[in-house]
Design an enzyme around this catalytic site. Structure first.
Site, PDB file in Angstrom:
ATOM      1  N   SER A  29       0.826  -1.216   0.000  1.00 35.27           N
ATOM      2  CA  SER A  29       0.000   0.000   0.000  1.00 35.27           C
ATOM      3  C   SER A  29       0.855   1.257   0.000  1.00 35.27           C
ATOM      4  CB  SER A  29      -0.878   0.071   1.251  1.00 35.27           C
ATOM      5  OG  SER A  29      -1.731  -1.016   1.302  1.00 35.27           O
ATOM      6  N   HIS A  60      -3.783   0.594  -4.598  1.00 34.24           N
ATOM      7  CA  HIS A  60      -3.146  -0.579  -5.214  1.00 34.24           C
ATOM      8  C   HIS A  60      -3.485  -0.569  -6.692  1.00 34.24           C
ATOM      9  CE1 HIS A  60      -2.395  -2.838  -1.365  1.00 34.24           C
ATOM     10  NE2 HIS A  60      -3.270  -1.933  -0.969  1.00 34.24           N
ATOM     11  N   HIS A  82      -4.997  -9.507  -1.417  1.00 35.45           N
ATOM     12  CA  HIS A  82      -5.127  -9.696   0.028  1.00 35.45           C
ATOM     13  C   HIS A  82      -6.182 -10.755   0.333  1.00 35.45           C
ATOM     14  CE1 HIS A  82      -3.560  -5.537  -0.328  1.00 35.45           C
ATOM     15  NE2 HIS A  82      -2.905  -5.824   0.778  1.00 35.45           N
ATOM     16  N   GLU A  85      -9.719  -9.562   0.823  1.00 32.64           N
ATOM     17  CA  GLU A  85     -10.545  -9.238  -0.339  1.00 32.64           C
ATOM     18  C   GLU A  85     -11.440 -10.413  -0.728  1.00 32.64           C
ATOM     19  OE1 GLU A  85      -8.429  -6.711  -3.501  1.00 32.64           O
ATOM     20  OE2 GLU A  85      -6.750  -7.608  -2.409  1.00 32.64           O
ATOM     21  N   ALA A 112       2.779  -1.850   4.211  1.00 37.71           N
ATOM     22  CA  ALA A 112       2.523  -0.842   5.238  1.00 37.71           C
ATOM     23  C   ALA A 112       2.009  -1.612   6.446  1.00 37.71           C
ATOM     24  CB  ALA A 112       1.487   0.155   4.749  1.00 37.71           C
ATOM     25  N   MET A 210      -1.769  -6.919   7.106  1.00 39.11           N
ATOM     26  CA  MET A 210      -2.771  -7.836   6.547  1.00 39.11           C
ATOM     27  C   MET A 210      -2.265  -8.549   5.297  1.00 39.11           C
ATOM     28  SD  MET A 210      -6.049  -5.282   6.850  1.00 39.11           S
ATOM     29  CE  MET A 210      -6.237  -4.151   8.244  1.00 39.11           C
ATOM     30  N   SER A 211      -0.960  -8.721   5.201  1.00 40.43           N
ATOM     31  CA  SER A 211      -0.420  -9.316   3.972  1.00 40.43           C
ATOM     32  C   SER A 211       0.868 -10.068   4.270  1.00 40.43           C
ATOM     33  CB  SER A 211      -0.141  -8.199   2.959  1.00 40.43           C
ATOM     34  OG  SER A 211       0.924  -7.362   3.397  1.00 40.43           O
ATOM     35  N   ASN A 234       1.554   3.809  10.784  1.00 34.17           N
ATOM     36  CA  ASN A 234       0.783   4.326  11.928  1.00 34.17           C
ATOM     37  C   ASN A 234       1.074   3.411  13.106  1.00 34.17           C
ATOM     38  OD1 ASN A 234      -1.054   2.645   9.898  1.00 34.17           O
ATOM     39  ND2 ASN A 234      -1.500   2.027  11.992  1.00 34.17           N
ATOM     40  N   HIS A 246      -7.318   4.205   6.787  1.00 33.75           N
ATOM     41  CA  HIS A 246      -6.510   3.825   5.624  1.00 33.75           C
ATOM     42  C   HIS A 246      -5.852   5.068   5.015  1.00 33.75           C
ATOM     43  CE1 HIS A 246      -5.065   1.276   2.430  1.00 33.75           C
ATOM     44  NE2 HIS A 246      -5.667   2.003   1.496  1.00 33.75           N
TER      45      HIS A 246
END
Ligand code: 6GU
Length: 271
Positions: A29, A60, A82, A85, A112, A210-211, A234, A246
């Site tokens: 990201s 993306h 991801h 998704e 990220a 998340m990846s 963050n 996001h």
């Protein structure tokens, strides 16, 4: 996703190339700008590649960019797939299989991530030294294709020690302060609660995202050397008294973009 589909996708890509890539990159990201630095680029939207899933998230792009970076033949994913998704683990990791089929030996995975380690701050870069698969799934579940890799692959050096040391030396050379730590892979798409972040810290996590974890498992199964870099976009929940968005993730990655670009280019140049 099977071996025949991998070969079809790889063949489709190969037909458009004059040079074979040896270095693969998955750009997370807000980090896809790195692909804009690739010279003599051949760009292939995922939608054109047989059996490739489509990417759906803002920030993306959804294309492969293949060409030269710092004199090396690279293939970069501008946007990844991801689990949140709705893709299954085989779909999420399909591009890694395709890269292997194309001849890629080393894979740089970037993302990220939220900072769990309280000494981190937004905008830090972190070399991933290890990960925790907290996704409750694994891309290698199902019948093993022994041609692709071992049934029970070793993960004790999931992130290549030589590449990691090389990256540290590059950071020093650039005068960049780079963190090191353990990446926790969660499914998302909801961010963590404060209690979950405290749990992840107790488990040994330094950053959460998340990846990455599925791709790194498959890259290890396939015998590729992995380097992982997180951009701490963050702090995770409960550290600062502010909600996560996001937009903040994308904003911070924009701010560190120069450092990130210089870092990855230096690592690539002196590889
Ligand atoms: Cl705080 N959590 C997760 N799971 N993914 C993130 C994140 C946090 N910040 C960026 N990506």
């Amino acid at each position: 996703m099977n071996a025949a589909q991998t070969k079809e996708a790889a063949q489709f890509i190969n037909e458009q190339l004059s040079n074979q890539p040896t270095l693969g990159m998955i750009l997370g990201s807000g980090l896809g700008v790195l692909a804009d630095e690739i010279e003599n680029a051949v760009t292939i939207p995922y939608s054109e590649i047989p059996h490739f899933p489509q990417s759906t998230v803002a920030g993306h792009k959804g294309q492969l960019v293949i060409g030269q970076l710092e004199g090396k033949q690279v293939i970069a994913m501008q946007g990844r797939f991801h689990y949140y998704e709705g893709y299954n683990m085989k779909q999420v990791t399909f591009p890694v299989r395709v890269m292997k089929e194309l001849g890629v030996k080393s894979l740089f995975v970037t993302n990220a991530a939220g900072g769990i380690n309280e000494s981190f701050k937004p905008g830090d870069l972190m070399i991933i030294t290890d990960h925790i698969n907290n996704m409750g799934d694994n891309p290698l579940i199902g019948k093993n294709d022994d041609e692709l890799g071992a049934r029970f692959p070793d993960m004790s050096k999931a992130y290549d020690v030589e590449l990691t040391n090389h990256a540290k030396a590059c950071a020093d050379r650039l005068g960049l302060k780079v963190q090191e730590g353990v990446y926790v892979g969660n499914t998302g798409p909801s961010y963590e609660t404060g209690a979950e972040v405290r749990m992840l810290r107790t488990m040994g996590g330094d950053a959460v995202g998340m990846s990455t974890v599925p791709e790194v498992i498959v890259a290890n199964h396939a015998g590729m050397n992995v380097l992982g870099i997180s951009c701490i976009s963050n702090m995770a929940a409960g550290i600062l008294d502010q909600p996560l968005t996001h937009d903040e993730v994308i904003e911070t990655t924009q701010q560190v973009r120069e450092d990130f670009l210089n870092f990855v280019k230096e690592i690539t140049k002196s590889l």
